[in-house]
Write an enzyme that holds these catalytic residues in place. Structure first.
Site, PDB file in Angstrom:
ATOM      1  N   SER A   1       0.862  -1.414  -0.070  1.00 40.43           N
ATOM      2  CA  SER A   1       0.055   0.117  -0.077  1.00 40.43           C
ATOM      3  C   SER A   1       0.875   1.191   0.179  1.00 40.43           C
ATOM      4  O   SER A   1       0.406   2.376  -0.109  1.00 40.43           O
ATOM      5  CB  SER A   1      -0.815   0.104   1.188  1.00 40.43           C
ATOM      6  OG  SER A   1       0.019  -0.266   2.511  1.00 40.43           O
TER       7      SER A   1
ATOM      8  N   GLU B   1      -9.119  -9.588   3.652  1.00 44.16           N
ATOM      9  CA  GLU B   1      -9.649  -8.217   3.415  1.00 44.16           C
ATOM     10  C   GLU B   1     -10.826  -8.248   2.797  1.00 44.16           C
ATOM     11  O   GLU B   1     -11.229  -8.817   1.502  1.00 44.16           O
ATOM     12  CB  GLU B   1      -8.560  -7.525   2.511  1.00 44.16           C
ATOM     13  CG  GLU B   1      -8.696  -6.172   2.216  1.00 44.16           C
ATOM     14  CD  GLU B   1      -7.621  -5.506   1.646  1.00 44.16           C
ATOM     15  OE1 GLU B   1      -6.758  -5.891   1.582  1.00 44.16           O
ATOM     16  OE2 GLU B   1      -7.990  -4.131   1.371  1.00 44.16           O
TER      17      GLU B   1
HETATM   18  O1  KIV Z   1      -0.398  -3.395   1.451  1.00 44.61           O
HETATM   19  C1  KIV Z   1      -1.242  -3.427   2.655  1.00 44.61           C
HETATM   20  O2  KIV Z   1      -1.238  -2.499   3.274  1.00 44.61           O
HETATM   21  C2  KIV Z   1      -2.070  -4.467   2.813  1.00 44.61           C
HETATM   22  C3  KIV Z   1      -3.094  -4.241   3.967  1.00 44.61           C
HETATM   23  C4  KIV Z   1      -4.134  -3.328   3.206  1.00 44.61           C
HETATM   24  C5  KIV Z   1      -3.227  -5.493   4.814  1.00 44.61           C
HETATM   25  O3  KIV Z   1      -1.879  -5.500   2.218  1.00 44.61           O
END
Ligand code: KIV
Length: 261
Positions: free
Chosen positions: A45, A180
Protein backbone atom coordinates in the site's frame (compact mmCIF):
# COMPACT_ATOMS: atom_id res chain seq x y z
CA UNK A 1 9.89 -9.06 24.84
CA UNK A 2 9.97 -9.25 21.03
CA UNK A 3 6.70 -10.44 19.50
CA UNK A 4 7.10 -13.65 17.49
CA UNK A 5 4.80 -15.93 15.54
CA UNK A 6 4.52 -18.03 18.71
CA UNK A 7 3.26 -14.98 20.66
CA UNK A 8 0.42 -14.50 18.16
CA UNK A 9 -0.41 -18.23 18.17
CA UNK A 10 -0.62 -18.13 21.97
CA UNK A 11 -2.87 -15.05 21.79
CA UNK A 12 -5.20 -16.93 19.45
CA UNK A 13 -5.42 -19.86 21.85
CA UNK A 14 -6.10 -17.47 24.75
CA UNK A 15 -8.66 -15.46 22.73
CA UNK A 16 -6.57 -12.30 23.19
CA UNK A 17 -6.86 -9.78 20.33
CA UNK A 18 -3.75 -8.21 18.78
CA UNK A 19 -3.20 -5.15 16.63
CA UNK A 20 -1.25 -4.58 13.43
CA UNK A 21 -0.54 -1.36 11.51
CA UNK A 22 1.25 -0.68 8.28
CA UNK A 23 4.59 1.14 8.54
CA UNK A 24 6.92 2.41 5.86
CA UNK A 25 9.68 4.33 7.66
CA UNK A 26 11.83 4.32 10.80
CA UNK A 27 10.06 7.17 12.63
CA UNK A 28 6.58 5.65 12.43
CA UNK A 29 8.06 2.23 13.09
CA UNK A 30 9.37 3.49 16.44
CA UNK A 31 6.06 5.20 17.32
CA UNK A 32 3.97 2.13 16.43
CA UNK A 33 6.28 -0.30 18.13
CA UNK A 34 6.50 1.87 21.28
CA UNK A 35 2.68 1.88 21.45
CA UNK A 36 2.66 -1.91 21.87
CA UNK A 37 1.20 -2.76 18.47
CA UNK A 38 2.14 -6.41 18.06
CA UNK A 39 3.03 -6.40 14.35
CA UNK A 40 3.93 -3.94 11.60
CA UNK A 41 3.20 -4.63 7.96
CA UNK A 42 5.40 -3.06 5.31
CA UNK A 43 2.48 -3.15 2.91
CA UNK A 44 2.74 -2.54 -0.79
CA UNK A 45 0.00 0.00 0.00
CA UNK A 46 3.07 2.24 0.10
CA UNK A 47 2.40 2.49 -3.63
CA UNK A 48 -0.81 4.39 -2.81
CA UNK A 49 0.06 6.33 0.33
CA UNK A 50 3.79 7.07 -0.19
CA UNK A 51 4.19 7.07 -3.97
CA UNK A 52 0.75 8.42 -4.97
CA UNK A 53 0.06 5.55 -7.38
CA UNK A 54 -3.46 4.45 -8.32
CA UNK A 55 -2.83 0.88 -7.11
CA UNK A 56 -0.14 -1.38 -5.64
CA UNK A 57 0.71 -2.83 -9.07
CA UNK A 58 3.69 -0.51 -9.81
CA UNK A 59 5.51 -1.30 -6.52
CA UNK A 60 8.81 -3.16 -7.02
CA UNK A 61 10.74 -5.62 -4.88
CA UNK A 62 13.61 -3.13 -4.56
CA UNK A 63 11.21 -0.57 -3.08
CA UNK A 64 9.78 -3.15 -0.65
CA UNK A 65 13.31 -4.09 0.46
CA UNK A 66 14.21 -0.41 1.03
CA UNK A 67 11.12 0.30 3.17
CA UNK A 68 11.55 -2.96 5.10
CA UNK A 69 15.09 -1.89 6.02
CA UNK A 70 13.79 1.52 7.17
CA UNK A 71 11.07 -0.01 9.35
CA UNK A 72 13.43 -2.63 10.80
CA UNK A 73 15.79 0.16 11.96
CA UNK A 74 13.03 1.91 13.96
CA UNK A 75 11.47 -1.23 15.38
CA UNK A 76 11.62 -2.10 19.07
CA UNK A 77 9.64 -5.29 19.70
CA UNK A 78 7.01 -5.68 16.98
CA UNK A 79 6.86 -8.55 14.51
CA UNK A 80 7.77 -7.34 11.01
CA UNK A 81 5.71 -8.60 8.07
CA UNK A 82 6.78 -7.56 4.55
CA UNK A 83 4.72 -7.77 1.37
CA UNK A 84 5.95 -9.67 -1.68
CA UNK A 85 4.91 -7.23 -4.43
CA UNK A 86 2.98 -7.72 -7.69
CA UNK A 87 4.03 -10.81 -9.71
CA UNK A 88 6.23 -12.01 -6.84
CA UNK A 89 4.26 -15.27 -6.68
CA UNK A 90 4.26 -15.84 -10.46
CA UNK A 91 6.85 -18.61 -10.14
CA UNK A 92 8.27 -20.44 -7.14
CA UNK A 93 11.76 -19.19 -8.03
CA UNK A 94 10.61 -15.55 -7.94
CA UNK A 95 8.81 -16.09 -4.64
CA UNK A 96 11.86 -17.66 -2.99
CA UNK A 97 14.15 -14.88 -4.24
CA UNK A 98 11.75 -12.14 -3.05
CA UNK A 99 11.30 -13.83 0.33
CA UNK A 100 15.06 -14.14 0.83
CA UNK A 101 15.62 -10.45 0.02
CA UNK A 102 12.85 -9.30 2.35
CA UNK A 103 14.06 -11.51 5.21
CA UNK A 104 17.61 -10.17 4.77
CA UNK A 105 16.16 -6.65 4.91
CA UNK A 106 14.70 -7.35 8.36
CA UNK A 107 11.33 -9.06 7.87
CA UNK A 108 10.25 -11.84 10.24
CA UNK A 109 7.35 -12.96 8.04
CA UNK A 110 6.62 -12.45 4.35
CA UNK A 111 3.11 -11.87 2.97
CA UNK A 112 1.80 -13.31 -0.28
CA UNK A 113 -1.52 -12.42 -1.89
CA UNK A 114 -3.48 -15.34 -3.32
CA UNK A 115 -5.33 -18.57 -2.65
CA UNK A 116 -4.99 -22.34 -2.61
CA UNK A 117 -2.37 -22.28 -5.40
CA UNK A 118 0.13 -20.89 -2.84
CA UNK A 119 0.26 -24.27 -1.08
CA UNK A 120 3.60 -25.26 -2.60
CA UNK A 121 5.18 -21.85 -1.90
CA UNK A 122 4.03 -21.97 1.75
CA UNK A 123 5.47 -25.49 2.14
CA UNK A 124 8.84 -24.67 0.58
CA UNK A 125 9.22 -21.34 2.41
CA UNK A 126 8.32 -22.95 5.73
CA UNK A 127 10.89 -25.68 5.10
CA UNK A 128 13.46 -22.92 4.60
CA UNK A 129 12.58 -21.16 7.87
CA UNK A 130 10.39 -18.42 6.40
CA UNK A 131 6.94 -17.93 7.97
CA UNK A 132 4.27 -16.93 5.46
CA UNK A 133 1.23 -14.71 5.89
CA UNK A 134 -1.34 -15.39 3.16
CA UNK A 135 -3.55 -12.44 2.20
CA UNK A 136 -6.96 -13.60 0.93
CA UNK A 137 -10.25 -12.06 -0.14
CA UNK A 138 -9.77 -8.66 -1.76
CA UNK A 139 -6.14 -8.91 -2.83
CA UNK A 140 -5.28 -5.43 -4.16
CA UNK A 141 -2.60 -6.68 -6.58
CA UNK A 142 -5.49 -8.31 -8.51
CA UNK A 143 -7.59 -5.13 -8.73
CA UNK A 144 -7.52 -5.26 -12.53
CA UNK A 145 -8.72 -8.87 -12.58
CA UNK A 146 -11.48 -8.10 -10.04
CA UNK A 147 -12.59 -5.02 -11.98
CA UNK A 148 -12.33 -2.82 -8.90
CA UNK A 149 -12.04 -3.02 -5.12
CA UNK A 150 -14.92 -5.38 -4.33
CA UNK A 151 -15.96 -7.50 -1.36
CA UNK A 152 -15.02 -11.16 -2.01
CA UNK A 153 -16.75 -14.40 -0.98
CA UNK A 154 -20.25 -12.92 -1.12
CA UNK A 155 -21.92 -15.79 -2.99
CA UNK A 156 -21.99 -19.43 -1.92
CA UNK A 157 -19.38 -20.62 -4.43
CA UNK A 158 -16.96 -17.80 -3.61
CA UNK A 159 -17.38 -18.35 0.13
CA UNK A 160 -16.76 -22.11 -0.22
CA UNK A 161 -13.64 -21.48 -2.30
CA UNK A 162 -12.19 -19.06 0.27
CA UNK A 163 -12.92 -21.34 3.23
CA UNK A 164 -11.47 -24.41 1.52
CA UNK A 165 -8.37 -22.49 0.40
CA UNK A 166 -7.77 -21.23 3.94
CA UNK A 167 -8.02 -24.78 5.35
CA UNK A 168 -5.64 -26.14 2.67
CA UNK A 169 -3.11 -23.38 3.29
CA UNK A 170 -3.41 -23.76 7.06
CA UNK A 171 -2.58 -27.46 6.75
CA UNK A 172 0.41 -26.55 4.56
CA UNK A 173 1.79 -24.48 7.45
CA UNK A 174 0.68 -20.90 6.81
CA UNK A 175 1.79 -18.82 9.80
CA UNK A 176 -0.76 -15.99 9.54
CA UNK A 177 -3.69 -14.97 7.37
CA UNK A 178 -4.95 -11.54 6.33
CA UNK A 179 -8.61 -11.43 5.29
CA UNK A 180 -9.54 -8.25 3.43
CA UNK A 181 -13.12 -7.27 2.52
CA UNK A 182 -14.65 -10.64 3.31
CA UNK A 183 -18.20 -10.81 4.77
CA UNK A 184 -18.31 -10.92 8.57
CA UNK A 185 -19.90 -14.38 8.87
CA UNK A 186 -17.42 -15.99 6.49
CA UNK A 187 -14.47 -14.23 8.18
CA UNK A 188 -15.58 -15.57 11.55
CA UNK A 189 -15.97 -19.07 10.08
CA UNK A 190 -12.49 -19.04 8.54
CA UNK A 191 -10.98 -17.74 11.81
CA UNK A 192 -12.61 -20.56 13.75
CA UNK A 193 -11.48 -23.23 11.29
CA UNK A 194 -7.75 -22.49 10.97
CA UNK A 195 -4.91 -22.90 13.46
CA UNK A 196 -3.04 -19.81 12.26
CA UNK A 197 -3.99 -16.39 13.64
CA UNK A 198 -6.23 -14.41 11.26
CA UNK A 199 -5.86 -10.64 10.84
CA UNK A 200 -8.91 -8.82 9.52
CA UNK A 201 -9.35 -5.61 7.50
CA UNK A 202 -12.93 -5.05 6.49
CA UNK A 203 -13.58 -8.56 7.80
CA UNK A 204 -14.87 -9.26 11.35
CA UNK A 205 -14.35 -8.45 15.02
CA UNK A 206 -14.17 -12.24 15.44
CA UNK A 207 -10.76 -12.26 13.66
CA UNK A 208 -7.79 -12.78 15.98
CA UNK A 209 -6.18 -9.46 15.08
CA UNK A 210 -6.89 -6.33 13.03
CA UNK A 211 -4.83 -4.28 10.61
CA UNK A 212 -5.33 -0.82 9.10
CA UNK A 213 -3.25 1.30 6.78
CA UNK A 214 -1.51 3.90 8.95
CA UNK A 215 -2.54 6.89 6.82
CA UNK A 216 -6.19 5.75 6.90
CA UNK A 217 -6.41 5.50 10.69
CA UNK A 218 -4.70 8.88 11.00
CA UNK A 219 -7.52 10.40 8.95
CA UNK A 220 -5.27 11.30 6.01
CA UNK A 221 -7.32 9.53 3.33
CA UNK A 222 -9.92 11.88 1.80
CA UNK A 223 -11.98 8.87 0.57
CA UNK A 224 -11.68 6.23 3.30
CA UNK A 225 -13.18 2.76 2.83
CA UNK A 226 -16.13 1.73 5.00
CA UNK A 227 -13.88 -0.40 7.26
CA UNK A 228 -11.64 2.53 8.24
CA UNK A 229 -11.95 4.46 11.50
CA UNK A 230 -10.20 7.81 11.94
CA UNK A 231 -8.48 7.51 15.34
CA UNK A 232 -6.84 10.94 14.99
CA UNK A 233 -10.21 12.71 15.25
CA UNK A 234 -10.39 12.30 19.04
CA UNK A 235 -6.66 12.08 19.80
CA UNK A 236 -4.36 14.95 20.66
CA UNK A 237 -1.42 13.69 18.65
CA UNK A 238 -0.23 10.85 16.41
CA UNK A 239 1.15 8.72 19.26
CA UNK A 240 -2.19 9.02 21.12
CA UNK A 241 -4.11 8.01 17.96
CA UNK A 242 -1.95 4.90 17.56
CA UNK A 243 -2.46 4.00 21.24
CA UNK A 244 -6.24 4.51 20.86
CA UNK A 245 -6.31 2.17 17.85
CA UNK A 246 -4.28 -0.47 19.71
CA UNK A 247 -6.60 -0.21 22.73
CA UNK A 248 -9.78 -0.38 20.63
CA UNK A 249 -8.57 -3.54 18.87
CA UNK A 250 -7.56 -5.16 22.15
CA UNK A 251 -10.81 -4.32 23.98
CA UNK A 252 -12.88 -5.44 20.97
CA UNK A 253 -14.51 -2.05 20.28
CA UNK A 254 -12.88 -1.85 16.83
CA UNK A 255 -14.04 -2.97 14.36
CA UNK A 256 -17.73 -2.38 15.08
CA UNK A 257 -20.59 -3.74 12.96
CA UNK A 258 -20.51 -0.61 10.80
CA UNK A 259 -16.93 -1.44 9.69
CA UNK A 260 -17.93 -4.91 8.39
CA UNK A 261 -19.72 -6.22 5.30
O1 KIV B 1 -0.46 -3.43 1.54
C1 KIV B 1 -1.13 -3.34 2.58
O2 KIV B 1 -1.10 -2.36 3.32
C2 KIV B 1 -2.00 -4.46 2.93
C3 KIV B 1 -3.03 -4.24 3.99
C4 KIV B 1 -4.15 -3.47 3.45
C5 KIV B 1 -3.47 -5.52 4.60
O3 KIV B 1 -1.90 -5.49 2.33
Amino acid sequence: MPVTIRTLQKYKQEHRKFSVLTAYDATFSRLISDAGVEAMLIGDSLGNVVQGQQSTVPVTLEQMVYHTECVARGNQNSLIIADVPFMGAATLERTLDAAAQLMRAGANVIKLEGGAWLEEAVTVLKRNGIPVCVHMGLTPQSVNAFGGYRVQGKDEAGAKELLEAAITLDRAGTALFVLECVPRGLSAEITANVQAPVIGIGAAPECDGQVLVLHDMLGLNPRPARFVKDFMADAGDIAAAIRAYDQAVKDGSFPAGEHCF
